[in-house]
Design an enzyme around this catalytic site. Structure first.
Site, PDB file in Angstrom:
ATOM      1  N   GLY A  85       0.830  -1.210   0.000  1.00  0.00           N
ATOM      2  CA  GLY A  85       0.000   0.000   0.000  1.00  0.00           C
ATOM      3  C   GLY A  85       0.859   1.253   0.000  1.00  0.00           C
ATOM      4  O   GLY A  85       0.547   2.228  -0.685  1.00  0.00           O
ATOM      5  N   ARG A 113      -7.812  -2.979  -2.237  1.00  0.00           N
ATOM      6  CA  ARG A 113      -7.728  -1.878  -1.259  1.00  0.00           C
ATOM      7  C   ARG A 113      -8.018  -0.538  -1.942  1.00  0.00           C
ATOM      8  O   ARG A 113      -7.637  -0.326  -3.085  1.00  0.00           O
ATOM      9  CB  ARG A 113      -6.341  -1.880  -0.596  1.00  0.00           C
ATOM     10  CG  ARG A 113      -6.108  -3.154   0.180  1.00  0.00           C
ATOM     11  CD  ARG A 113      -4.734  -3.211   0.789  1.00  0.00           C
ATOM     12  NE  ARG A 113      -4.550  -2.179   1.804  1.00  0.00           N
ATOM     13  CZ  ARG A 113      -3.380  -1.935   2.385  1.00  0.00           C
ATOM     14  NH1 ARG A 113      -2.308  -2.648   2.051  1.00  0.00           N
ATOM     15  NH2 ARG A 113      -3.281  -1.001   3.302  1.00  0.00           N
ATOM     16  N   SER A 157      -4.595   9.172   8.088  1.00  0.00           N
ATOM     17  CA  SER A 157      -3.825   8.225   7.282  1.00  0.00           C
ATOM     18  C   SER A 157      -2.509   8.856   6.859  1.00  0.00           C
ATOM     19  O   SER A 157      -2.492   9.859   6.137  1.00  0.00           O
ATOM     20  CB  SER A 157      -4.615   7.810   6.037  1.00  0.00           C
ATOM     21  OG  SER A 157      -3.723   7.203   5.107  1.00  0.00           O
ATOM     22  N   GLN A 159      -0.369   7.508   4.900  1.00  0.00           N
ATOM     23  CA  GLN A 159      -0.121   7.260   3.477  1.00  0.00           C
ATOM     24  C   GLN A 159      -0.757   8.357   2.631  1.00  0.00           C
ATOM     25  O   GLN A 159      -0.120   8.901   1.724  1.00  0.00           O
ATOM     26  CB  GLN A 159      -0.666   5.890   3.072  1.00  0.00           C
ATOM     27  CG  GLN A 159       0.128   4.744   3.668  1.00  0.00           C
ATOM     28  CD  GLN A 159      -0.387   3.382   3.244  1.00  0.00           C
ATOM     29  OE1 GLN A 159      -1.444   3.273   2.619  1.00  0.00           O
ATOM     30  NE2 GLN A 159       0.343   2.346   3.598  1.00  0.00           N
ATOM     31  N   ASP A 306      -1.082  -0.713  13.248  1.00  0.00           N
ATOM     32  CA  ASP A 306      -0.524  -1.984  12.771  1.00  0.00           C
ATOM     33  C   ASP A 306      -0.317  -2.982  13.909  1.00  0.00           C
ATOM     34  O   ASP A 306      -0.056  -4.163  13.661  1.00  0.00           O
ATOM     35  CB  ASP A 306       0.811  -1.737  12.044  1.00  0.00           C
ATOM     36  CG  ASP A 306       0.599  -0.990  10.726  1.00  0.00           C
ATOM     37  OD1 ASP A 306      -0.526  -1.042  10.186  1.00  0.00           O
ATOM     38  OD2 ASP A 306       1.545  -0.341  10.246  1.00  0.00           O
ATOM     39  N   LYS A 333      -6.718  -3.021   5.473  1.00  0.00           N
ATOM     40  CA  LYS A 333      -5.271  -3.247   5.446  1.00  0.00           C
ATOM     41  C   LYS A 333      -4.981  -4.443   4.521  1.00  0.00           C
ATOM     42  O   LYS A 333      -5.822  -4.803   3.709  1.00  0.00           O
ATOM     43  CB  LYS A 333      -4.760  -3.498   6.871  1.00  0.00           C
ATOM     44  CG  LYS A 333      -4.913  -2.287   7.783  1.00  0.00           C
ATOM     45  CD  LYS A 333      -4.019  -1.153   7.321  1.00  0.00           C
ATOM     46  CE  LYS A 333      -4.226   0.101   8.138  1.00  0.00           C
ATOM     47  NZ  LYS A 333      -3.534   1.255   7.589  1.00  0.00           N
ATOM     48  N   ARG A 379       1.304  -9.457   9.140  1.00  0.00           N
ATOM     49  CA  ARG A 379       1.124  -9.141  10.569  1.00  0.00           C
ATOM     50  C   ARG A 379       0.204 -10.158  11.262  1.00  0.00           C
ATOM     51  O   ARG A 379       0.363 -10.426  12.450  1.00  0.00           O
ATOM     52  CB  ARG A 379       0.616  -7.705  10.753  1.00  0.00           C
ATOM     53  CG  ARG A 379       1.601  -6.690  10.192  1.00  0.00           C
ATOM     54  CD  ARG A 379       1.486  -5.309  10.787  1.00  0.00           C
ATOM     55  NE  ARG A 379       2.227  -4.359   9.964  1.00  0.00           N
ATOM     56  CZ  ARG A 379       3.540  -4.166  10.015  1.00  0.00           C
ATOM     57  NH1 ARG A 379       4.277  -4.836  10.876  1.00  0.00           N
ATOM     58  NH2 ARG A 379       4.131  -3.305   9.215  1.00  0.00           N
TER      59      ARG A 379
END
Ligand code: S3P
Length: 419
Positions: A85, A113, A157, A159, A306, A333, A379
């Protein structure tokens, strides 16, 4: 069996992506040590090479030859973003004002996503971007001159914030991004360290158009706090553990998990604090602890997003109830991490219940162990791998190799600490 000894972590994944991308805009050679060795960061490295940036590795150190204000060439291939991502979203922002025509593609997970969260604001800046079903990869981008934007993010966010700021580096005027809560600020710290004109006022960040290239850097990337979190959880849970993690990044916008587990009763001490290029680093010592349940509020979520699967695991071993709310972002995610963690831990006998925006857990309960559905999500695989240290049966993962996304060698490192 206990976790004893000390380790250093692979370089921070978020910082590694940024270091590769931002040094491309510098006017010299940058030296990056301890770059994250996972597949996601390799994806960013390839994407940049594909756009004409010379990047070389020698004796484990990565060198990026910056190309100044206009460093990118028309790529020969599509930019294949794999599972990453961060590659897809930050590269869209980075390239939006440059004279290139590119196609971004991704794997099965990334193609599901949402990408509109990035390209809608970029379109408002004038970028030429089209997406599959107006939302998903593949995305086509044709770079062109941009104008600045004043943008209120609907969710916290890093990102999306970073993509807009990167586009803002080449947009006419001042670009401002406002966030509803603090998200990781590696972009702001690194751009500042490299000489960009960037102003941070609370949850508002403003960048000016670059008038000269960024300065190259020599950077030892801090150990990845999100990787450290797996070992923190393991040492807290496995009886008689006493573990030291060296050189871990403890940027205040990343350590929500540390604060949460300390509130749960986790014995963690911090020593040898230092700062490099705006990023705080320290050694952490973790000892086995009795834990109690806590409440995680929406404003805390971005700083431990995360690590929430690990909070779920710790909560199954904590006395009392743990409730996580305001974490609907977890559903978009690498997998739907609310579904993934609840499915796996409840199959192992935990009292964990799904909410639309999080989960709640009643602890403590013994864990059975056995088969793990990883959803091909690194994860989730690592969280259940840790859970397998305290379960009756060992964890049997359907795709253990997916940890290579952020941490190749994770299971070997873990085994090496068990005494
Ligand atoms: C990241 C930001 C977070 C995080 C991801 C890495 C980054 O995503 O979950 O693993 O490097 O900026 P969002 O910004 O979409 O919440």
């Amino acid at each position: 069996m206990a976790l004893l000894g000390e380790i250093s972590l692979p370089g921070d994944k978020s910082i590694s992506h940024r270091a590769l991308m931002f040094t491309a805009l510098s006017d010299g050679l940058s030296r990056l040590e301890n770059l994250n060795p996972g597949a996601d960061v390799a994806t960013t490295q390839l994407a940049l090479i594909n756009c004409g940036i010379p990047i070389e590795e020698k004796h484990g150190v990565v060198y990026v030859q910056g190309g100044g204000l206009r460093p990118f060439k028309q790529p020969v291939h599509a930019i294949e973003c794999g599972n990453s991502g961060t590659t897809s979203r930050l590269m869209m922002g980075l390239l939006a004002a440059h004279p290139v025509h590119v196609q971004f593609t991704g794997d099965h997970s990334l193609s599901k996503r949402p990408m509109d969260r990035v390209f809608r604001p970029l379109q408002q800046m004038g970028a030429n971007i089209f997406a599959h079903e107006r939302k998903y990869l593949p995305v086509m981008l044709s770079g062109r001159d941009l104008w600045a934007l004043d943008y209120q993010l609907p969710y916290a966010s890093a990102q999306v914030k970073s993509a807009i700021l990167l586009a803002g580096l080449h947009a006419k005027g001042e670009t401002t991004v406002k966030s509803p809560a603090f998200s990781r600020d590696h972009t702001e710290q690194m751009l500042k360290a490299m000489g960009a004109r960037i102003k941070v006022k609370g949850r508002e960040v403003t960048v000016h158009k670059l008038t000269k290239p960024l300065k190259p850097i020599d950077f030892v990337i801090p150990g990845d706090f999100s990787a450290a979190a797996f070992f923190i959880a393991a040492a807290l849970l496995v009886p008689d553990s006493d573990l030291i993690l060296r050189g871990v990044g403890i940027n205040p916008t990343r350590i929500g998990f540390l604060k949460a587990v300390q509130e749960m009763g986790g014995k963690i001490t911090i020593a040898n604090k230092a700062k490099h290029h705006g990023e705080a680093v320290a050694d952490l010592r973790i000892r086995t602890s009795r834990l109690k349940g806590i409440q995680i509020y929406p404003e805390q979520v971005a700083n431990l997003i995360d690590e929430l699967p690990l909070i779920a695991l710790l909560a199954t071993q904590a006395e009392g109830e743990t409730v996580v709310v305001g974490a609907e972002e977890l559903r978009v995610k690498e997998s739907d991490r609310i579904e993934a963690i609840v499915t796996n831990l409840s199959a192992w006998g935990a009292k964990i219940f799904e909410r639309p925006d999080g989960f709640h857990v009643e602890g403590p309960t013994p864990l059975l162990g056995g088969v793990v559905k990883t959803y091909d999500d690194h994860r989730i695989a690592m969280t259940l791998g840790i859970a397998g240290l305290i379960s009756k049966l060992p964890a049997v993962l359907d795709n253990p190799a997916c940890v290579d996304i952020s941490y190749p060698g994770f299971f070997d490192e873990l085994r090496g600490l068990l005494n």
